[in-house]
Design a protein around this motif. Sequence first.
Motif, mmCIF file in Angstrom:
data_model
loop_
_atom_site.group_PDB
_atom_site.id
_atom_site.type_symbol
_atom_site.label_atom_id
_atom_site.label_comp_id
_atom_site.label_asym_id
_atom_site.label_seq_id
_atom_site.Cartn_x
_atom_site.Cartn_y
_atom_site.Cartn_z
ATOM 1 N N GLN A 16 0.882 -1.149 0.179
ATOM 2 C CA GLN A 16 0.038 -0.064 0.153
ATOM 3 C C GLN A 16 0.946 1.092 -0.004
ATOM 4 O OE1 GLN A 16 -2.643 -1.426 3.355
ATOM 5 N NE2 GLN A 16 -4.001 -0.432 2.239
ATOM 6 N N ALA A 17 1.893 1.241 0.732
ATOM 7 C CA ALA A 17 2.835 2.276 0.717
ATOM 8 C C ALA A 17 3.407 2.712 -0.591
ATOM 9 C CB ALA A 17 4.068 2.046 1.831
ATOM 10 N N PHE A 18 3.547 1.532 -1.506
ATOM 11 C CA PHE A 18 3.890 1.821 -2.759
ATOM 12 C C PHE A 18 3.031 2.256 -3.684
ATOM 13 C CE2 PHE A 18 7.878 -1.487 -3.315
ATOM 14 C CZ PHE A 18 8.566 -0.613 -2.650
ATOM 15 N N GLY A 19 1.821 2.430 -3.161
ATOM 16 C CA GLY A 19 0.357 2.617 -3.869
ATOM 17 C C GLY A 19 -0.263 1.497 -4.587
ATOM 18 N N TYR A 20 -0.074 0.468 -4.069
ATOM 19 C CA TYR A 20 -1.252 -0.594 -4.600
ATOM 20 C C TYR A 20 -2.580 -0.343 -4.067
ATOM 21 C CZ TYR A 20 -2.807 -5.475 -5.261
ATOM 22 O OH TYR A 20 -3.625 -6.601 -5.620
ATOM 23 N N ASP A 21 -3.620 -0.299 -4.960
ATOM 24 C CA ASP A 21 -4.660 -0.002 -4.398
ATOM 25 C C ASP A 21 -5.833 -1.069 -4.074
ATOM 26 O OD1 ASP A 21 -7.522 1.170 -4.129
ATOM 27 O OD2 ASP A 21 -7.569 2.009 -6.072
ATOM 28 N N LEU A 22 -5.951 -1.392 -2.784
ATOM 29 C CA LEU A 22 -6.657 -2.769 -2.384
ATOM 30 C C LEU A 22 -8.058 -2.401 -2.563
ATOM 31 C CD1 LEU A 22 -4.913 -3.574 1.159
ATOM 32 C CD2 LEU A 22 -4.622 -4.374 -1.249
ATOM 33 N N THR A 23 -8.542 -1.306 -3.107
ATOM 34 C CA THR A 23 -9.897 -1.273 -3.674
ATOM 35 C C THR A 23 -10.232 -1.883 -4.798
ATOM 36 O OG1 THR A 23 -9.823 0.774 -4.650
ATOM 37 C CG2 THR A 23 -10.482 0.836 -2.177
ATOM 38 N N ARG A 24 -8.784 -2.153 -5.317
ATOM 39 C CA ARG A 24 -8.715 -2.583 -6.918
ATOM 40 C C ARG A 24 -7.910 -4.093 -6.966
ATOM 41 N NH1 ARG A 24 -6.905 0.914 -11.161
ATOM 42 N NH2 ARG A 24 -5.897 2.193 -9.592
ATOM 43 N N GLY A 25 -7.644 -4.583 -5.762
ATOM 44 C CA GLY A 25 -6.673 -5.617 -5.722
ATOM 45 C C GLY A 25 -6.631 -6.243 -4.466
ATOM 46 N N ARG A 26 -5.990 -7.388 -4.249
ATOM 47 C CA ARG A 26 -6.082 -8.156 -3.110
ATOM 48 C C ARG A 26 -4.666 -9.058 -3.072
ATOM 49 N NH1 ARG A 26 -10.310 -11.823 -2.042
ATOM 50 N NH2 ARG A 26 -9.098 -13.455 -1.148
ATOM 51 N N LEU A 27 -4.398 -9.594 -1.751
ATOM 52 C CA LEU A 27 -2.988 -10.402 -1.718
ATOM 53 C C LEU A 27 -3.445 -11.725 -1.138
ATOM 54 C CD1 LEU A 27 -0.068 -10.570 -1.431
ATOM 55 C CD2 LEU A 27 -0.049 -9.647 0.977
ATOM 56 N N ASP A 28 -2.881 -12.808 -1.842
ATOM 57 C CA ASP A 28 -3.418 -14.049 -1.479
ATOM 58 C C ASP A 28 -2.044 -15.042 -1.555
ATOM 59 O OD1 ASP A 28 -6.396 -14.459 -1.385
ATOM 60 O OD2 ASP A 28 -6.030 -13.347 -3.057
ATOM 61 N N ALA A 29 -2.060 -16.120 -1.023
ATOM 62 C CA ALA A 29 -1.033 -16.895 -0.780
ATOM 63 C C ALA A 29 -1.073 -17.959 -2.205
ATOM 64 C CB ALA A 29 -0.744 -17.841 0.410
ATOM 65 N N SER A 30 0.119 -18.419 -2.464
ATOM 66 C CA SER A 30 0.102 -19.568 -3.740
ATOM 67 C C SER A 30 1.377 -20.088 -3.553
ATOM 68 C CB SER A 30 -0.124 -18.912 -5.083
ATOM 69 O OG SER A 30 1.072 -17.891 -5.498
ATOM 70 N N ALA A 31 1.711 -21.361 -4.239
ATOM 71 C CA ALA A 31 2.785 -21.896 -4.386
ATOM 72 C C ALA A 31 4.084 -21.245 -5.100
ATOM 73 C CB ALA A 31 2.568 -23.386 -5.059
ATOM 74 N N HIS A 32 3.373 -20.292 -5.846
ATOM 75 C CA HIS A 32 4.622 -19.678 -6.730
ATOM 76 C C HIS A 32 3.951 -18.151 -6.687
ATOM 77 C CE1 HIS A 32 7.962 -19.517 -9.582
ATOM 78 N NE2 HIS A 32 7.412 -18.747 -9.910
ATOM 79 N N PRO A 33 4.615 -17.182 -6.357
ATOM 80 C CA PRO A 33 4.002 -15.681 -6.242
ATOM 81 C C PRO A 33 3.719 -15.505 -7.824
ATOM 82 C CG PRO A 33 6.131 -15.845 -4.820
ATOM 83 C CD PRO A 33 5.980 -17.379 -5.683
ATOM 84 N N PHE A 34 2.599 -14.652 -8.019
ATOM 85 C CA PHE A 34 2.082 -14.253 -9.150
ATOM 86 C C PHE A 34 1.021 -13.044 -9.250
ATOM 87 C CE2 PHE A 34 -1.097 -17.185 -8.418
ATOM 88 C CZ PHE A 34 -2.285 -16.578 -8.861
ATOM 89 N N GLU A 35 1.199 -12.076 -10.212
ATOM 90 C CA GLU A 35 0.101 -11.121 -10.305
ATOM 91 C C GLU A 35 -0.654 -11.457 -11.554
ATOM 92 O OE1 GLU A 35 -1.256 -8.181 -12.770
ATOM 93 O OE2 GLU A 35 0.777 -8.769 -13.355
ATOM 94 N N ILE A 36 -1.875 -11.023 -11.362
ATOM 95 C CA ILE A 36 -2.716 -11.310 -12.567
ATOM 96 C C ILE A 36 -3.962 -10.491 -12.485
ATOM 97 C CG2 ILE A 36 -4.266 -12.850 -11.190
ATOM 98 C CD1 ILE A 36 -4.347 -14.685 -13.805
ATOM 99 N N SER A 37 -4.307 -10.106 -13.657
ATOM 100 C CA SER A 37 -5.560 -8.853 -13.665
ATOM 101 C C SER A 37 -6.655 -9.199 -14.448
ATOM 102 C CB SER A 37 -4.709 -7.555 -14.256
ATOM 103 O OG SER A 37 -4.428 -7.721 -15.834
ATOM 104 N N PHE A 38 -7.384 -8.878 -14.145
ATOM 105 C CA PHE A 38 -9.035 -8.869 -14.775
ATOM 106 C C PHE A 38 -9.473 -7.397 -15.274
ATOM 107 C CE2 PHE A 38 -9.269 -11.572 -10.819
ATOM 108 C CZ PHE A 38 -8.407 -12.448 -11.425
ATOM 109 N N THR A 39 -8.570 -6.727 -15.977
ATOM 110 C CA THR A 39 -8.734 -5.277 -16.310
ATOM 111 C C THR A 39 -8.177 -4.370 -14.792
ATOM 112 O OG1 THR A 39 -10.850 -4.636 -15.275
ATOM 113 C CG2 THR A 39 -11.137 -5.630 -17.272
ATOM 114 N N ARG A 40 -7.961 -3.209 -15.337
ATOM 115 C CA ARG A 40 -7.324 -2.394 -14.355
ATOM 116 C C ARG A 40 -7.912 -2.293 -13.034
ATOM 117 N NH1 ARG A 40 -8.736 3.055 -13.635
ATOM 118 N NH2 ARG A 40 -6.540 3.664 -13.340
#
Length: 502
Positions: free
Chosen positions: A206-230
């Motif tokens: 969040q300090a970097f500017g990641y907007d949690l109203t348009r995102g979330r953080l979960d756990a996975s076996a291998h870290p990744f980012e994925i989008s469904f529009t901005r």
Amino acid sequence: MTDFDRLSAEINDLLCILNVLNWDARTQMPPGGSAARAQQAATLSGVAQEKLLSPAYEQAARAALAADPADRAAQQALNAAAALRRVPAALTRDLAALKGEAQDVWAGAKAASDFARFAPYLQRMVQLSRDLAGALGYEDHPYDALLNLYEPGLSTATLRPLFARLRAHHVPLLRAVMARPAPRSDFLTRSYPAAAQRAFCLQLAQAFGYDLTRGRLDASAHPFEISFTRQDVRITTRYQEHFLPGALFGTLHETGHALYEQGVAPELSRTALTSDLLGLYAVGGASFGTHESQSRLWENRVGRARAFWDLHFPALQAHFPEQLADVSAEEFHRAVNRVQPSLIRVEADELTYDLHVMLRADLEAQLINGELSVQDLPAAWNARVKADLGLDVPDDARGVLQDIHWSTGYFGSFPTYTVGNVMAAQFYRAAHSALPQLGAQLAAGNYAPLRAWLTEHLYRHGRTFTPHELLVRTTGSGLDPQPYLDYLTEKFTGLYALEAHA
């Protein structure tokens, strides 16, 4: 809305839905769902390709281009369709179906450290990737066709001299560093509860500017980012309770990817400029390498800097008061920048990271070209790790099975990590020149000016420009490793007092 805009939006919607299914498969889906999910993914991929290749879409794109010869979205759609017409629809469906199954088998094989369990699926993936390269076409090497899916313009002919130049720089510097005393790092492997790690990781994102109203953080076996529009950009990380840097820097890395996707201009949403139509991915960036430049920039240039930890270490101590009671900000900074050859790519230091990438790129090029068999891959992997990093690989989980990429069919994507490192140094140098107060702003925890500059020059454009065009527009030159080499030399010469040692 024109017919071209409407049809492009429908294709983008399908690719975003496919991303939702992939996110769920890698975070929430029960193991028993993998076979059905693979078929669902295959169906969606096939439908998206059919829409892209339909006469109606071609006519709409040509009409848009006739109305505006500078319409890059229409031109990209026509170019992608021309390339994909060479790819049989059955091959697209087979690849999508295999990805779903292979990821699940890979996860189980990695957990059991059993390459033999995954090998038949990898063999099939290699064959389908060869088929894809043949369908797309190439001049010199089948690997070139796959490289261009992720990094337009990249080829084995351009990659080899880049790797050679980096190796000629990294290896002597690595030897000099390894001859110096290693910084203290024992505290990094103490017990760090995952819940507290997650809380701190979210704080930094969040300090970097990641907007949690348009995102979330979960756990996975291998870290990744994925989008469904901005408007919906999700990241994951992997928590290891006895290795703090893994989740921490994994989160910063994926946050860099997320900032890129959240920064795409709103007017580009649901257009051909937020979809990789050739690769059939919903991704807004110019290329994988350009995307990776932003994850590496935020993770390393910002997140591993001394000023960053002078500012944020007290908050980290507050989350882990017992574990870090005897540690200073300086000690923590030196520890998370320690150079130490290691087995795991995603945990590698900045100096050895590219050696991991080169190993993978070389091996997968040999697999695609038929020079290396899947059966011989573990032995070849282990030999390269020994030669490049001086380490013995104890098991498949920490060796050939550690990355998810081959189970997802991402042959040709590994080189983009090193391309991203090179680009990151170029973009950061340009930002620093444009923002005279950048150092003071970052030291104060004011990340908005850097994020705004990157948004203006990179993020908002989506796929409007090629990677080369973006580099030239923003930095004044094409891909140039010199800023990256200068950065690494200055950083590790200082951290390890190499000049004084010399």
